[in-house]
Design a protein around this motif. Structure first.
Motif, PDB file in Angstrom:
ATOM      1  N   TYR A   1      -3.161  -5.872   6.613  1.00  0.00           N
ATOM      2  CA  TYR A   1      -2.723  -6.551   5.402  1.00  0.00           C
ATOM      3  C   TYR A   1      -3.465  -5.906   4.245  1.00  0.00           C
ATOM      4  O   TYR A   1      -4.649  -6.176   4.012  1.00  0.00           O
ATOM      5  CB  TYR A   1      -3.010  -8.049   5.474  1.00  0.00           C
ATOM      6  N   VAL A   2      -2.786  -5.046   3.515  1.00  0.00           N
ATOM      7  CA  VAL A   2      -3.391  -4.358   2.383  1.00  0.00           C
ATOM      8  C   VAL A   2      -3.373  -5.284   1.176  1.00  0.00           C
ATOM      9  O   VAL A   2      -2.309  -5.719   0.730  1.00  0.00           O
ATOM     10  CB  VAL A   2      -2.652  -3.047   2.076  1.00  0.00           C
ATOM     11  N   ARG A   3      -4.548  -5.576   0.654  1.00  0.00           N
ATOM     12  CA  ARG A   3      -4.677  -6.580  -0.407  1.00  0.00           C
ATOM     13  C   ARG A   3      -4.918  -5.983  -1.785  1.00  0.00           C
ATOM     14  O   ARG A   3      -4.525  -6.551  -2.793  1.00  0.00           O
ATOM     15  CB  ARG A   3      -5.825  -7.536  -0.054  1.00  0.00           C
ATOM     16  N   SER A   4      -5.594  -4.827  -1.855  1.00  0.00           N
ATOM     17  CA  SER A   4      -5.969  -4.279  -3.159  1.00  0.00           C
ATOM     18  C   SER A   4      -5.892  -2.762  -3.126  1.00  0.00           C
ATOM     19  O   SER A   4      -6.056  -2.129  -2.074  1.00  0.00           O
ATOM     20  CB  SER A   4      -7.387  -4.724  -3.542  1.00  0.00           C
ATOM     21  N   ILE A   5      -5.639  -2.176  -4.294  1.00  0.00           N
ATOM     22  CA  ILE A   5      -5.528  -0.727  -4.415  1.00  0.00           C
ATOM     23  C   ILE A   5      -6.133  -0.295  -5.740  1.00  0.00           C
ATOM     24  O   ILE A   5      -5.975  -0.973  -6.760  1.00  0.00           O
ATOM     25  CB  ILE A   5      -4.059  -0.272  -4.300  1.00  0.00           C
ATOM     26  N   GLU A   6      -6.859   0.823  -5.719  1.00  0.00           N
ATOM     27  CA  GLU A   6      -7.477   1.356  -6.938  1.00  0.00           C
ATOM     28  C   GLU A   6      -7.600   2.864  -6.800  1.00  0.00           C
ATOM     29  O   GLU A   6      -8.199   3.373  -5.850  1.00  0.00           O
ATOM     30  CB  GLU A   6      -8.860   0.736  -7.159  1.00  0.00           C
ATOM     31  N   PHE A   7      -7.026   3.606  -7.750  1.00  0.00           N
ATOM     32  CA  PHE A   7      -7.135   5.061  -7.783  1.00  0.00           C
ATOM     33  C   PHE A   7      -8.003   5.472  -8.956  1.00  0.00           C
ATOM     34  O   PHE A   7      -7.892   4.905 -10.055  1.00  0.00           O
ATOM     35  CB  PHE A   7      -5.756   5.704  -7.898  1.00  0.00           C
ATOM     36  N   ILE A   8      -8.875   6.475  -8.723  1.00  0.00           N
ATOM     37  CA  ILE A   8      -9.733   6.960  -9.799  1.00  0.00           C
ATOM     38  C   ILE A   8      -9.195   8.255 -10.411  1.00  0.00           C
ATOM     39  O   ILE A   8      -9.629   8.647 -11.488  1.00  0.00           O
ATOM     40  CB  ILE A   8     -11.187   7.136  -9.335  1.00  0.00           C
ATOM     41  N   ASN A   9      -8.286   8.917  -9.725  1.00  0.00           N
ATOM     42  CA  ASN A   9      -7.571  10.066 -10.275  1.00  0.00           C
ATOM     43  C   ASN A   9      -6.285  10.250  -9.489  1.00  0.00           C
ATOM     44  O   ASN A   9      -5.917   9.369  -8.701  1.00  0.00           O
ATOM     45  CB  ASN A   9      -8.439  11.339 -10.274  1.00  0.00           C
ATOM     46  N   ASP A  10      -5.613  11.345  -9.675  1.00  0.00           N
ATOM     47  CA  ASP A  10      -4.303  11.542  -9.062  1.00  0.00           C
ATOM     48  C   ASP A  10      -4.363  11.695  -7.549  1.00  0.00           C
ATOM     49  O   ASP A  10      -3.332  11.586  -6.882  1.00  0.00           O
ATOM     50  CB  ASP A  10      -3.632  12.777  -9.665  1.00  0.00           C
ATOM     51  N   SER A  11      -5.550  11.930  -6.991  1.00  0.00           N
ATOM     52  CA  SER A  11      -5.675  12.164  -5.548  1.00  0.00           C
ATOM     53  C   SER A  11      -6.547  11.140  -4.839  1.00  0.00           C
ATOM     54  O   SER A  11      -6.244  10.739  -3.709  1.00  0.00           O
ATOM     55  CB  SER A  11      -6.244  13.573  -5.286  1.00  0.00           C
ATOM     56  N   VAL A  12      -7.637  10.719  -5.471  1.00  0.00           N
ATOM     57  CA  VAL A  12      -8.636   9.878  -4.815  1.00  0.00           C
ATOM     58  C   VAL A  12      -8.382   8.402  -5.134  1.00  0.00           C
ATOM     59  O   VAL A  12      -8.313   8.009  -6.297  1.00  0.00           O
ATOM     60  CB  VAL A  12     -10.059  10.267  -5.247  1.00  0.00           C
ATOM     61  N   GLY A  13      -8.252   7.619  -4.067  1.00  0.00           N
ATOM     62  CA  GLY A  13      -8.020   6.196  -4.251  1.00  0.00           C
ATOM     63  C   GLY A  13      -8.603   5.384  -3.119  1.00  0.00           C
ATOM     64  O   GLY A  13      -9.040   5.929  -2.092  1.00  0.00           O
ATOM     65  N   PHE A  14      -8.599   4.069  -3.296  1.00  0.00           N
ATOM     66  CA  PHE A  14      -9.189   3.144  -2.325  1.00  0.00           C
ATOM     67  C   PHE A  14      -8.239   1.973  -2.084  1.00  0.00           C
ATOM     68  O   PHE A  14      -7.484   1.577  -2.969  1.00  0.00           O
ATOM     69  CB  PHE A  14     -10.534   2.622  -2.839  1.00  0.00           C
TER      70      PHE A  14
ATOM     71  N   LYS B   1     -10.257   4.987   2.123  1.00  0.00           N
ATOM     72  CA  LYS B   1     -10.227   5.975   1.046  1.00  0.00           C
ATOM     73  C   LYS B   1      -9.199   7.058   1.352  1.00  0.00           C
ATOM     74  O   LYS B   1      -9.022   7.461   2.496  1.00  0.00           O
ATOM     75  CB  LYS B   1     -11.612   6.614   0.875  1.00  0.00           C
ATOM     76  N   THR B   2      -8.525   7.523   0.310  1.00  0.00           N
ATOM     77  CA  THR B   2      -7.631   8.668   0.416  1.00  0.00           C
ATOM     78  C   THR B   2      -8.072   9.746  -0.557  1.00  0.00           C
ATOM     79  O   THR B   2      -8.604   9.444  -1.634  1.00  0.00           O
ATOM     80  CB  THR B   2      -6.173   8.283   0.125  1.00  0.00           C
ATOM     81  N   THR B   3      -7.875  10.992  -0.184  1.00  0.00           N
ATOM     82  CA  THR B   3      -8.116  12.119  -1.090  1.00  0.00           C
ATOM     83  C   THR B   3      -6.853  12.942  -1.281  1.00  0.00           C
ATOM     84  O   THR B   3      -6.902  14.013  -1.900  1.00  0.00           O
ATOM     85  CB  THR B   3      -9.249  13.026  -0.560  1.00  0.00           C
ATOM     86  N   ASP B   4      -5.731  12.451  -0.742  1.00  0.00           N
ATOM     87  CA  ASP B   4      -4.459  13.171  -0.850  1.00  0.00           C
ATOM     88  C   ASP B   4      -3.345  12.261  -1.372  1.00  0.00           C
ATOM     89  O   ASP B   4      -2.214  12.304  -0.893  1.00  0.00           O
ATOM     90  CB  ASP B   4      -4.065  13.797   0.486  1.00  0.00           C
ATOM     91  N   ALA B   5      -3.698  11.431  -2.346  1.00  0.00           N
ATOM     92  CA  ALA B   5      -2.740  10.570  -3.040  1.00  0.00           C
ATOM     93  C   ALA B   5      -2.058   9.571  -2.126  1.00  0.00           C
ATOM     94  O   ALA B   5      -0.923   9.173  -2.361  1.00  0.00           O
ATOM     95  CB  ALA B   5      -1.694  11.406  -3.773  1.00  0.00           C
ATOM     96  N   GLY B   6      -2.740   9.169  -1.060  1.00  0.00           N
ATOM     97  CA  GLY B   6      -2.210   8.120  -0.205  1.00  0.00           C
ATOM     98  C   GLY B   6      -1.469   8.581   1.019  1.00  0.00           C
ATOM     99  O   GLY B   6      -0.964   7.759   1.783  1.00  0.00           O
TER     100      GLY B   6
END
Length: 220
Positions: free
Chosen positions: A46-59, A74-79
């Motif tokens: 169950y994914v509750r929250s999403i936050e990207f700090i740039n075009d590739s890195v997000g949480f 964490k992702t480093t390839d835009a999800g």
């Protein structure tokens, strides 16, 4: 927006590019939300929250759902792919992560709405993390807002000694000390999302199951 039953969270990195999560699928827009395209999916959770700090890195923050544990990913390839960061957390979240925010490469994650009050922060874009328990102040944490790398607001429900009321906590030293800056009058209420305008006026939404209400500030 994507044709999904529920959209949990959304994160824009500038005026035109953003990401949202719906039904465990990540979508991206590059035209301020006029169109959306799928960038990747997520393992059963169950994914509750999403936050990207740039075009590739997000949480992403997830809630407990077997067989996928609650935690920060964490992702480093835009999800397109995601890494579970629980092994780098000294105290992994038992129930989950409900809110994530960032300021430059500083990231703060909090959770959860389900009777625990954990905060995790990173100042290196999620490579290392520090855990803070806020159980002394709250029985639940839901959202977080960062003014800078050290000044944050977190929302949720206060601890039993203060009536379990919708509350907002504030730190100006990166979580070392905290002050309660808002407390609702009704018990068994929650403060959910925070929103601020550039002029310092901000709002916190309150759920009390009987009527709608807001916290408001004019001084950040």
């Amino acid at each position: 927006a994507p044709n999904e039953v529920r959209i949990e969270d959304i994160s824009f990195i500038n005026n035109t590019s953003g990401f949202l999560e719906a039904n465990d699928t990540i979508y991206k827009t590059t035209d301020a939300g006029l169109t959306w395209s799928m960038t990747g999916s997520f393992p059963p959770a169950y994914v509750r929250s999403i936050e990207f700090i740039n075009d590739s890195v997000g949480f992403i923050g997830t809630l407990q759902q077997n067989p996928t544990p609650a935690g920060i990913f964490k992702t480093t390839d835009a999800g397109a792919s995601w890494t579970n960061l629980n092994s780098s957390l000294s105290t992994p979240p038992l129930w989950g992560i409900c809110g994530i925010a960032h300021f430059n490469n500083s990231v703060v994650a909090v959770g959860s709405v389900m009777t625990e009050s954990n905060l995790y922060y990173s100042h290196d874009a999620g490579n290392s993390w520090t855990h803070i328990s806020l159980n002394a102040y709250a029985n639940a944490l839901i959202d977080v807002y960062m003014f800078d790398s050290l000044t944050w607001l977190v929302t949720g429900k206060s601890n039993s000694g203060t009536g379990q009321k919708a509350t907002i906590l504030r730190t100006t030293d990166g979580g070392v000390t905290w002050a309660r800056v808002a407390l609702a009058s009704a018990s068994n209420t929650y403060c959910w999302k925070l929103y601020f305008q550039p002029n310092g006026i901000g709002y916190g939404s309150i759920e009390d199951f009987t009527s709608a209400a807001l916290f408001k500030t004019t001084d950040n």
